[in-house]
Design an enzyme around this catalytic site. Structure first.
Site, PDB file in Angstrom:
ATOM      1  N   HIS A   1      41.538  46.263  49.291  1.00  0.00           N
ATOM      2  CA  HIS A   1      42.403  45.573  48.336  1.00  0.00           C
ATOM      3  C   HIS A   1      43.720  46.332  48.242  1.00  0.00           C
ATOM      4  O   HIS A   1      43.788  47.535  48.537  1.00  0.00           O
ATOM      5  CB  HIS A   1      41.745  45.508  46.968  1.00  0.00           C
ATOM      6  CG  HIS A   1      40.560  44.593  46.901  1.00  0.00           C
ATOM      7  ND1 HIS A   1      40.075  44.101  45.715  1.00  0.00           N
ATOM      8  CD2 HIS A   1      39.757  44.076  47.874  1.00  0.00           C
ATOM      9  CE1 HIS A   1      39.030  43.321  45.942  1.00  0.00           C
ATOM     10  NE2 HIS A   1      38.808  43.299  47.253  1.00  0.00           N
TER      11      HIS A   1
ATOM     12  N   GLU B   1      45.505  47.565  45.826  1.00  0.00           N
ATOM     13  CA  GLU B   1      45.553  48.769  45.010  1.00  0.00           C
ATOM     14  C   GLU B   1      44.835  49.935  45.680  1.00  0.00           C
ATOM     15  O   GLU B   1      45.320  51.074  45.645  1.00  0.00           O
ATOM     16  CB  GLU B   1      44.931  48.506  43.625  1.00  0.00           C
ATOM     17  CG  GLU B   1      45.656  47.467  42.806  1.00  0.00           C
ATOM     18  CD  GLU B   1      45.160  46.044  43.012  1.00  0.00           C
ATOM     19  OE1 GLU B   1      45.403  45.206  42.133  1.00  0.00           O
ATOM     20  OE2 GLU B   1      44.521  45.757  44.060  1.00  0.00           O
TER      21      GLU B   1
ATOM     22  N   CYS C   1      41.108  43.849  39.992  1.00  0.00           N
ATOM     23  CA  CYS C   1      39.703  43.449  39.947  1.00  0.00           C
ATOM     24  C   CYS C   1      38.883  44.655  39.464  1.00  0.00           C
ATOM     25  O   CYS C   1      39.402  45.767  39.361  1.00  0.00           O
ATOM     26  CB  CYS C   1      39.241  42.992  41.332  1.00  0.00           C
ATOM     27  SG  CYS C   1      38.981  44.348  42.495  1.00  0.00           S
TER      28      CYS C   1
ATOM     29  N   CYS D   1      39.079  47.689  41.909  1.00  0.00           N
ATOM     30  CA  CYS D   1      40.388  48.336  41.903  1.00  0.00           C
ATOM     31  C   CYS D   1      40.646  49.056  40.586  1.00  0.00           C
ATOM     32  O   CYS D   1      41.203  50.154  40.569  1.00  0.00           O
ATOM     33  CB  CYS D   1      41.484  47.319  42.181  1.00  0.00           C
ATOM     34  SG  CYS D   1      41.418  46.686  43.870  1.00  0.00           S
TER      35      CYS D   1
END
Length: 168
Positions: free
Chosen positions: A65, A67, A95, A98
């Site tokens: 992801h 991040e 999310c 993250c």
């Protein structure tokens, strides 16, 4: 990555600039086919020190992801596992994975663009993960079975007794 606050600009202008960079990375992710529409920028002392865009599809890595990619890049750049004094600008509210990674990295603050509701509206619905965290382990959808706890505890015991451990 030498993007920094321009002389004479306000902190608000700089924050908007950094968020626009995160948004641009989210668009890059979509347009290049690397993954979902997510981008992140990590800033320290008014300078971008790392960036990340979603690379789940590109790398076949469900943890890639934006991040997490940005955190990995920032930690490598700073040669540390904590982002003390840093700020994270992300195109969407993080999310659960993250958010956990961000808390472990310990930045000063998070700025985000889209909300988790916005993400859910286009098919990125993480609510089931938030909900699962509240369910007792025995009742979760993904079975979790404890195995060999008496052997596994040895690593914890050795860590607890280790005089030269690096706390994090």
């Amino acid at each position: 990555m030498t993007d920094s606050i321009l002389p004479g600009s306000s902190r608000t202008d700089a924050n908007a600039h950094f968020m626009r960079e995160a948004i641009a990375l989210s668009l890059h992710s979509v347009r290049s086919g690397q993954g979902g529409p997510f981008g992140a920028v990590i800033v320290k002392d008014g300078k971008i020190i790392a960036t990340g865009n979603n690379q789940v599809i590109l790398t076949n890595d469900p943890t890639a992801h934006a991040e997490v990619v940005a955190i990995r890049n920032a930690c490598r750049s700073l040669n540390t596992f904590q982002l003390t004094g840093c700020e994270i600008f992300t195109s969407c509210e993080p999310c659960p994975m993250c958010l956990g990674a961000i808390y472990w990295a310990r930045p000063e603050r998070i700025y985000y663009g889209n909300t988790k509701a916005d993400a859910a509206a286009i098919g990125f619905d993480d609510q089931f993960i938030y909900d699962e965290l509240e369910v007792p382990i025995k009742d979760r959808k993904l079975p979790m079975i404890q195995l060999l706890p008496e052997e596994a505890i040895v690593g914890f015991q050795e860590w607890a007794a280790k005089p030269d451990k690096v706390e994090y």
